[in-house]
Structures are given as structure tokens and as C-alpha cells.
Design a protein around this motif. Structure first.
Motif, PDB file in Angstrom:
ATOM      1  N   LEU A  25       0.629  -1.292   0.064  1.00  5.65           N
ATOM      2  CA  LEU A  25       0.001  -0.029  -0.035  1.00  5.65           C
ATOM      3  C   LEU A  25       0.907   1.320  -0.017  1.00  5.65           C
ATOM      4  O   LEU A  25       1.790   1.254   0.801  1.00  5.65           O
ATOM      5  N   GLU A  26       0.253   2.238  -0.781  1.00  2.87           N
ATOM      6  CA  GLU A  26       1.157   3.391  -0.686  1.00  2.87           C
ATOM      7  C   GLU A  26       0.233   4.513  -0.494  1.00  2.87           C
ATOM      8  O   GLU A  26      -1.009   4.658  -1.340  1.00  2.87           O
ATOM      9  N   GLN A  27       0.413   5.677   0.380  1.00  4.75           N
ATOM     10  CA  GLN A  27      -0.235   6.688   0.426  1.00  4.75           C
ATOM     11  C   GLN A  27      -0.390   7.587  -0.918  1.00  4.75           C
ATOM     12  O   GLN A  27       0.662   7.761  -1.232  1.00  4.75           O
ATOM     13  N   PHE A  28      -1.631   8.160  -1.099  1.00  4.53           N
ATOM     14  CA  PHE A  28      -1.844   8.843  -2.378  1.00  4.53           C
ATOM     15  C   PHE A  28      -2.660  10.062  -2.003  1.00  4.53           C
ATOM     16  O   PHE A  28      -2.696  10.948  -3.109  1.00  4.53           O
ATOM     17  N   GLY A  29      -2.958  10.377  -0.985  1.00  8.11           N
ATOM     18  CA  GLY A  29      -3.545  11.777  -0.705  1.00  8.11           C
ATOM     19  C   GLY A  29      -4.233  11.641   0.809  1.00  8.11           C
ATOM     20  O   GLY A  29      -3.988  10.423   1.537  1.00  8.11           O
ATOM     21  N   SER A  30      -5.229  12.391   0.749  1.00  8.96           N
ATOM     22  CA  SER A  30      -6.164  12.517   2.205  1.00  8.96           C
ATOM     23  C   SER A  30      -6.898  11.128   2.263  1.00  8.96           C
ATOM     24  O   SER A  30      -7.702  11.021   1.519  1.00  8.96           O
ATOM     25  N   ARG A  31      -6.582  10.226   3.303  1.00 10.21           N
ATOM     26  CA  ARG A  31      -7.503   8.958   3.477  1.00 10.21           C
ATOM     27  C   ARG A  31      -7.261   8.240   2.245  1.00 10.21           C
ATOM     28  O   ARG A  31      -8.364   7.312   1.863  1.00 10.21           O
ATOM     29  N   THR A  32      -6.706   8.485   1.025  1.00  6.67           N
ATOM     30  CA  THR A  32      -6.752   7.576  -0.277  1.00  6.67           C
ATOM     31  C   THR A  32      -5.190   6.856  -0.383  1.00  6.67           C
ATOM     32  O   THR A  32      -4.120   7.552  -0.243  1.00  6.67           O
ATOM     33  N   TYR A  33      -5.224   5.561  -0.700  1.00 13.03           N
ATOM     34  CA  TYR A  33      -4.143   4.795  -1.019  1.00 13.03           C
ATOM     35  C   TYR A  33      -4.073   4.099  -2.326  1.00 13.03           C
ATOM     36  O   TYR A  33      -5.303   3.742  -2.512  1.00 13.03           O
ATOM     37  N   LEU A  34      -2.790   3.765  -2.730  1.00 15.68           N
ATOM     38  CA  LEU A  34      -2.851   2.921  -3.945  1.00 15.68           C
ATOM     39  C   LEU A  34      -2.503   1.578  -3.638  1.00 15.68           C
ATOM     40  O   LEU A  34      -1.394   1.328  -2.589  1.00 15.68           O
ATOM     41  N   LEU A  35      -3.448   0.686  -3.722  1.00 18.41           N
ATOM     42  CA  LEU A  35      -3.042  -0.816  -3.709  1.00 18.41           C
ATOM     43  C   LEU A  35      -2.215  -1.445  -4.579  1.00 18.41           C
ATOM     44  O   LEU A  35      -2.629  -1.305  -5.833  1.00 18.41           O
ATOM     45  N   ARG A  36      -0.974  -1.521  -4.545  1.00 18.34           N
ATOM     46  CA  ARG A  36       0.042  -2.062  -5.592  1.00 18.34           C
ATOM     47  C   ARG A  36       0.434  -3.325  -5.537  1.00 18.34           C
ATOM     48  O   ARG A  36       0.964  -3.975  -6.526  1.00 18.34           O
ATOM     49  N   GLY A  37       0.119  -4.022  -4.588  1.00 21.05           N
ATOM     50  CA  GLY A  37       0.240  -5.421  -4.520  1.00 21.05           C
ATOM     51  C   GLY A  37      -0.639  -6.326  -3.613  1.00 21.05           C
ATOM     52  O   GLY A  37      -0.923  -5.623  -2.507  1.00 21.05           O
ATOM     53  N   VAL A  38      -0.605  -7.360  -3.822  1.00 24.07           N
ATOM     54  CA  VAL A  38      -1.790  -8.533  -3.111  1.00 24.07           C
ATOM     55  C   VAL A  38      -0.924  -9.731  -2.765  1.00 24.07           C
ATOM     56  O   VAL A  38      -0.122 -10.001  -3.603  1.00 24.07           O
ATOM     57  N   PRO A  39      -1.411 -10.554  -1.883  1.00 23.75           N
ATOM     58  CA  PRO A  39      -0.755 -11.816  -2.011  1.00 23.75           C
ATOM     59  C   PRO A  39      -1.344 -12.545  -2.964  1.00 23.75           C
ATOM     60  O   PRO A  39      -2.257 -12.671  -3.463  1.00 23.75           O
ATOM     61  N   ILE A  40      -0.241 -13.569  -3.284  1.00 25.67           N
ATOM     62  CA  ILE A  40      -0.397 -14.296  -4.509  1.00 25.67           C
ATOM     63  C   ILE A  40      -1.783 -15.244  -4.210  1.00 25.67           C
ATOM     64  O   ILE A  40      -2.134 -15.950  -5.302  1.00 25.67           O
ATOM     65  N   GLN A  41      -2.129 -15.511  -3.246  1.00 26.16           N
ATOM     66  CA  GLN A  41      -3.097 -16.407  -2.820  1.00 26.16           C
ATOM     67  C   GLN A  41      -4.423 -15.651  -3.305  1.00 26.16           C
ATOM     68  O   GLN A  41      -5.679 -16.280  -2.684  1.00 26.16           O
ATOM     69  N   THR A  42      -4.599 -14.529  -3.638  1.00 35.99           N
ATOM     70  CA  THR A  42      -5.898 -13.952  -3.819  1.00 35.99           C
ATOM     71  C   THR A  42      -6.674 -14.353  -4.831  1.00 35.99           C
ATOM     72  O   THR A  42      -7.953 -14.555  -4.983  1.00 35.99           O
ATOM     73  N   GLY A  43      -6.079 -15.220  -5.843  1.00 34.38           N
ATOM     74  CA  GLY A  43      -6.703 -15.652  -6.694  1.00 34.38           C
ATOM     75  C   GLY A  43      -7.456 -14.922  -7.901  1.00 34.38           C
ATOM     76  O   GLY A  43      -6.953 -13.764  -8.146  1.00 34.38           O
ATOM     77  N   SER A  44      -8.697 -15.223  -8.265  1.00 30.56           N
ATOM     78  CA  SER A  44      -9.259 -14.275  -9.279  1.00 30.56           C
ATOM     79  C   SER A  44     -10.278 -13.294  -8.793  1.00 30.56           C
ATOM     80  O   SER A  44     -10.872 -12.513  -9.340  1.00 30.56           O
ATOM     81  N   ASN A  45     -10.369 -13.245  -7.221  1.00 28.78           N
ATOM     82  CA  ASN A  45     -11.058 -12.102  -6.557  1.00 28.78           C
ATOM     83  C   ASN A  45     -10.725 -10.799  -6.599  1.00 28.78           C
ATOM     84  O   ASN A  45      -9.400 -10.691  -7.001  1.00 28.78           O
ATOM     85  N   GLN A  46     -11.437  -9.759  -6.621  1.00 29.11           N
ATOM     86  CA  GLN A  46     -11.384  -8.399  -6.942  1.00 29.11           C
ATOM     87  C   GLN A  46     -10.650  -7.914  -5.778  1.00 29.11           C
ATOM     88  O   GLN A  46     -11.061  -8.033  -4.347  1.00 29.11           O
ATOM     89  N   PRO A  47      -9.325  -7.532  -5.796  1.00 30.46           N
ATOM     90  CA  PRO A  47      -8.558  -7.574  -4.553  1.00 30.46           C
ATOM     91  C   PRO A  47      -9.052  -6.184  -3.625  1.00 30.46           C
ATOM     92  O   PRO A  47      -8.746  -6.401  -2.638  1.00 30.46           O
ATOM     93  N   ASP A  48      -9.322  -5.065  -4.276  1.00 31.26           N
ATOM     94  CA  ASP A  48      -9.626  -3.905  -3.434  1.00 31.26           C
ATOM     95  C   ASP A  48     -11.043  -4.218  -2.554  1.00 31.26           C
ATOM     96  O   ASP A  48     -10.976  -3.729  -1.437  1.00 31.26           O
ATOM     97  N   ASP A  49     -11.860  -4.921  -3.335  1.00 29.05           N
ATOM     98  CA  ASP A  49     -13.060  -5.480  -2.692  1.00 29.05           C
ATOM     99  C   ASP A  49     -12.823  -6.398  -1.427  1.00 29.05           C
ATOM    100  O   ASP A  49     -13.238  -6.178  -0.459  1.00 29.05           O
TER     101      ASP A  49
END
Length: 634
Positions: free
Chosen positions: A526-550
């Protein structure tokens, strides 16, 4: 004879009563802000240090307290809001019990500084644990400032029940956010301790206040509602059916400007969304209900948040119909591709959330997690839900020994059962690779007969009837598989080709920051991008086909609902639970006989084939003898 009943002294009685009003620092903030609102304040500034115990300060520009009234303000049941019980039928203020300031004063060092508009100078009044202190004349602007220091200094047992600083401050920010939504015509600011984390304009625009509290992305999507029925009015904003949450954290109810909690209103909202959203999901609502004071009772609990209505059934019908009709008339159509456009934040010195490397201790000891923030060069527009992954992965430290070793032993290679039922047979040859240690498992000798209600598999070994819950069984299979993958992959991260922008509420952000090191170790980048806003740049490889931000947002909702502070092991366990459930066959999914055979074969390979990860049974059985007893054949 010595009497057994004693009359408590005033000091002891005040401390006991304080527990009903002052449960935690957030309760103090709520009571003080309500006093400011009752004084007609148009600007309220709140300053918090730490978890609220060291310092809480609330300043307003209200009418102020005169020198003659100031000593009376800290006497229990002294109030300017009502003079007799009948006044509750015409109540227009938030407070009326006269308990807030005395309760706060009895468990803290309290200082009140105030100046009415008709006075040239202000007055300061200090109290130490409820004991009256000194008066002194000071210079101050019109209004009142209340400073609370060393909260619960004389009730150490209460301090033991407080949670971590981020959690307590998250509750304070949630309280202030709800106050701001209840009164969009008042300018609120919340600082902790020198950084302003919440600020509203006070221009009276509710959508603008929602944007400040819940984020601009949510505020833009909400549907306005404004329905009048005789002397009842329901107004505010509700979310379209495609904007839902897994918890009720983002539901806000106000009654005549008062923040309330009401199962009645929650049920009415759920009924209004009936058939429009999936079960167990909840809409985002910010609703102001206007009802004559004679038709409800707010004097139920000292916190004044629980309310009883006289015409509950009629009110429920009114709210349900208002919500349902508003949704239908808005013709909400979910978009296949939702675009979120964010402007880059102002340039700031290095600000990035660093992921622990191999030289960093895997778990913090007594040190606060270090946040380093760097300027983001990401593009302004991000598309959801189209996600592409880079093939390379980033390794994270191996930290699973405590959770994995007790539960799993090395298993033979087993093909993964895919979420869709039709993919179960992709590798049918694996059904023969049974673990010899489990050869005596009764599941190894059963065969499926049919599927019942598209939910249960009926199987038998010739003597016993097995009724298998296909979703629970597949959850157990996926749980052990994903847990094994976490161990084998050593917590690798998969970098997203296109980062996803995520905007959080104040309380969600506090939960995120509090558990940031755990999320990093699990594989989130995760990387901070502004006020209470973050960029999700990476997820666990076990996330599969699920929508990672959800998944991440749903995961944070689960963390907020837990009563105890999460540990690495617990959060990892919850994450695996969630992934296992998402990837499992659902009830009502039809299966053919070969698919049922594969499911039973894979279930027999698990360490515990009899319950799902949440403890529900995967199967129930009925023997031939039991069946014959039911038919009176024995």
C-alpha cells in the motif's frame, strides 16, 4: 443494630454514575460536542492527544457560560435545557440530563474557559477529580473551551479496558464524523495532535459533509432521498444497490439532529433494499429523520443514543417504502466498469508506506510502525475491476510457523477445485491419489447418489446415508489448500500492473494503519496517495481471481467488527477464511455425479473433513437402523 444500608458520599456516587455516561474517550467527545451544539455553535474544533486519555479539548463559538452559571454547570442534574419532566415532550436540545460535565469532572482534571458575548472578559474554572478548584478571569474569544486531562486517572480499572491508541482515536473520529453528518451547517475540525484529520465547511451541504467523512468516491454515487408523510420526514442519501458493504459501519441515523442507534431503523432499511442487494450485505446510508418529540422517548439510556418510538410499525413501513420507492425511481444500473479519477496530492516530503524487508524485524516489539511516505507518480485515472498481474512476485519473510505447523502436515499434490462447479473435473486422475494414512476414513468408501435442493450431496456406503453440505465441504478443501499455499509461497506478493486507488473512512484508515505491518507481511503493498486515499500496488498471490480492493475493504470491515486487537495469526486466519469462502461452490450450484465424486474424494484428503473452517458441520449422517426406527420397522 448497625444498619447494613449506607448512603454513598457524593464523590463515590459521581464516580459510579460517570461509568454510565463516560464509557471511553469517545464518550467524552460526544458529550462535549453536544453541549457546544446546544449552545448554538457554528464552529467546533476538537483536539486529541494519544488515545484521548492525555488530552481532549473542545472549543466552540457558541453563546458561552456566564460567571453565575459556571459553578452550577458541574453539579449533577443541573441543566438549562429543561425545568420539568413535561419539557421532554417539546425537547429541542441534545442534552437535558445535566450529567455530562459532572461525570467527566469526577474522573479527570477539567478546565472550563468561557465568555458570553455580553462580557468583556472570560472566566476559567478548574476541577480536580470533581473537587472544585479556582476561578480566574482570563482573556478569551466568545464561546467555550473545555479541556479534559488525564482521563480516568482515579479509576485505573477503566483504563485497563481501553484499546490501542489507533482504535480509540478511530472511535473518536467516527463519533466526530457522525456529528458532522448530523449537523452539516456546523464547521467541524478534528486534530490529532497537530495534524487536522477531519474538516468540514459548515455550509449546510450534506453531500459535501459526506465527502469529508466517507470520501468523495462514495459521496458522488449516493442517491438523494427526501420523503414527507404528515409530520414525518426522511431525508439524506442512500447508496445504489451496487454500492454495499459487508458490515453496518457506514450506516448513520440522525433523529432531529441527534445521533441514534436503532435496530428498528436498520431493519426498515434492510426491508427497503429487500431483493435489490444480496443477503448479508448492507447499504451505505446517511439519513435524517424528523419526528415530533412527543412521538419518541430518548430518555432510555444516559448516553441518549437509544430511542423508543410510539408508532414503530407505521414508522417502519414509512421508511421501508420511502427507501424502496427512491431506489426504484432512481433506476440504478450497475456499471461494468467504474472509473475513479483522483487528482494527485500536493507535493510533500518523502511519504510512502514501506514494506518490511529481510533486515527489518518480522514483528514489532514496543516500537511504533514506521510510516515513510513518498510522492506517487501514478496516473490520475484508474479503472476497476480490470486488473492485470505481473508474473514476477515479491518475497516476504516466512512468518507462518505458529499458525501452520499445528494444523497442517505435508500433503501430496492435490489439484485445486475451482470456484465453478463445472471445473471440478479438470484433473480427475487426482481422485485416486488418496493419502494412505487416511485409508480408514469412511469417506473413502462412499459414493454419491444425487444432489438435494442443489445444495446437499446425498451419498452412501451401503449402510449409512451421508448428507454433505457442498459449500461447507468445499470451504474446508479450499481452506487447507490456501493455508498450504501460504506456507509454500512464503508470503509472496503479486504486483498489480495497474494500481488500484482506495479511499477509506477515518475509522477504516485507523484500522488500516494500526495493522499495516501485518498487512505488509501478508503480501499487501500500500502507498499513501492523498488524504485517506491509498494505492493498492500489490496483493498476496493467494488472492486468486477475486477483486483485490473489494477483498481488502471487506477484510478491514471484519477487523473493525472484532472486539479484541487482531494478531498476525488471527488476521491471516481470517484472510484465509474469506478466500476459502469466496472460492467455494455455493448453495444452489448444480453438480453432476462425477463432480460430486471429485468433491467427496478431495474432502477425504483434508485433515478435518467433518467441519468447515468456521466450525459448521460439512455433513450429517443417518444409519440404516435410525432410518428403520423412523419407519417403525424395528
Amino acid at each position: 443494630m448497625t444498619p447494613l444500608i449506607h448512603i454513598l458520599d457524593a464523590h463515590s456516587a459521581n464516580q459510579i454514575s460517570a461509568g454510565e455516561v463516560v464509557e471511553r474517550p469517545a464518550s467524552v467527545v460526544k458529550e462535549l460536542v453536544e453541549n457546544s451544539l446546544d449552545a448554538g455553535a457554528k464552529r467546533i474544533d476538537i483536539t486529541i492527544e494519544g488515545n484521548g486519555v492525555p488530552l481532549i479539548q473542545v472549543r466552540d463559538d457558541g453563546s458561552g457560560i456566564g460567571i453565575a452559571d459556571l459553578p452550577l454547570a458541574v453539579i449533577r442534574h443541573a441543566t438549562s435545557k429543561i425545568s420539568q419532566i413535561e419539557d421532554l415532550d417539546h425537547l429541542k436540545t441534545l442534552g437535558f440530563r445535566g450529567e455530562a460535565l459532572p461525570s467527566i469532572a469526577s474522573v479527570s482534571y477539567l478546565e472550563i474557559s468561557s465568555r458570553p458575548a455580553n462580557e468583556a472578559a472570560g472566566i476559567s474554572y478548574t476541577l480536580d477529580g470533581g473537587e472544585q478548584g479556582e476561578f480566574k478571569e482570563i482573556g478569551c474569544p466568545v464561546g467555550t473551551s473545555v479541556t479534559v486531562r488525564n482521563l480516568f486517572f482515579n479509576t485505573p480499572a477503566r483504563l485497563k479496558f481501553l484499546k490501542s491508541t489507533p482504535t480509540e482515536f478511530g472511535l473518536i473520529s467516527d463519533t466526530v464524523g457522525r456529528m458532522a453528518l448530523a449537523h452539516p451547517d456546523v464547521a467541524f475540525s478534528l486534530a490529532h495532535p497537530h495534524q487536522v484529520v477531519l474538516q468540514t465547511s459548515g455550509r449546510g451541504d450534506l453531500r459535501e459533509a459526506i465527502a469529508a467523512v466517507l470520501g468523495h468516491a462514495i459521496a458522488r454515487q449516493l442517491i438523494p432521498i427526501n420523503v414527507l408523510h404528515e409530520n414525518w420526514r426522511l431525508e439524506g442519501f442512500i447508496s445504489p444497490p451496487n454500492l454495499v458493504r459487508s458490515s453496518k459501519q457506514a450506516q448513520f441515523f440522525m433523529l432531529n439532529g441527534r445521533i441514534i442507534r436503532s435496530p428498528l431503523l436498520s431493519r426498515a432499511i434492510a426491508d427497503g433494499y429487500h431483493t435489490l442487494i444480496p443477503a448479508k450485505l448492507h447499504p451505505i446510508v446517511v439519513l435524517h429523520l424528523t419526528v415530533p418529540p412527543t412521538e419518541y422517548d430518548v430518555n432510555v439510556h444516559p448516553t441518549k443514543m437509544d430511542v423508543r418510538f410510539k408508532e414503530e410499525h407505521a414508522l417502519t413501513l414509512f421508511i421501508r417504502e420511502a427507501v424502496h420507492n427512491t431506489l426504484i425511481n432512481s433506476k440504478p444500473l450497475p456499471s461494468i466498469l467504474t472509473k475513479v479519477t483522483l487528482s494527485p496530492p500536493p507535493k510533500a516530503p518523502n511519504t510512502s508506506i514501506s514494506v518490511p524487508n529481510s533486515e527489518t524485524p518480522s514483528r514489532p516489539t514496543n516500537k511504533t510502525t514506521e510510516l515513510i511516505i513518498q510522492e506517487s507518480e501514478a496516473p490520475k485515472t484508474y479503472s476497476q475491476p480490470q486488473i492485470n498481474f505481473k508474473p514476477e512476485t515479491t518475497k516476504q519473510p516466512k512468518l507462518l510457523e505458529s499458525i501452520l505447523e499445528p494444523q497442517l502436515k505435508p500433503l501430496d499434490s492435490i489439484a485445486t477445485i475451482k470456484p465453478k462447479a463445472e471445473e471440478i473435473l479438470e484433473h480427475p486422475e487426482n481422485s485416486q491419489d488418496l493419502d494412505p494414512l487416511q485409508a480408514d476414513q469412511p469417506l473413502n468408501h462412499i459414493w454419491p447418489i444425487t444432489q438435494l435442493f442443489n445444495t446437499y450431496i446425498l451419498a452412501t456406503d451401503g449402510n449409512v446415508l451421508f448428507m454433505i453440505d457442498q459449500h461447507a465441504a468445499h470451504e474446508r478443501i479450499n481452506y487447507e489448500r490456501i493455508l498450504r499455499e501460504f506456507r509454500q509461497a512464503e508470503l509472496a506478493s503479486q504486483t498489480l500492473l495497474i494500481p488500484l486507488a482506495m479511499e477509506f473512512t477515518l475509522q477504516e484508515e485507523q484500522a488500516l494503519l494500526e495493522n499495516l505491518w501485518i498487512l505488509n507481511e501478508m503480501g499487501f503493498i500500500l502507498e499513501q496517495f492523498g488524504s485517506r486515499t491509498y494505492l493498492l500496488r500489490g496483493v498476496p498471490i493467494q488472492t486468486g481471481s477475486n477483486q483485490p480492493d473489494d477483498l481488502l475493504r471487506e477484510f478491514i470491515d471484519e477487523v473493525l467488527l472484532k472486539n479484541s486487537p487482531p494478531t498476525f495469526d488471527k488476521m491471516l486466519e481470517e484472510w484465509v477464511y474469506m478466500l476459502a469462502c469466496k472460492e467455494s461452490i455455493k448453495a444452489q450450484d448444480p453438480l453432476n455425479l462425477p463432480e460430486m465424486e471429485q468433491l467427496i474424494a478431495k474432502l477425504s484428503l483434508t485433515q478435518n473433513p467433518y467441519t468447515c473452517p468456521h466450525g459448521r458441520p460439512t455433513m450429517v449422517t443417518m444409519t440404516r437402523t435410525e432410518l428403520e426406527k423412523r419407519f417403525y420397522r424395528t
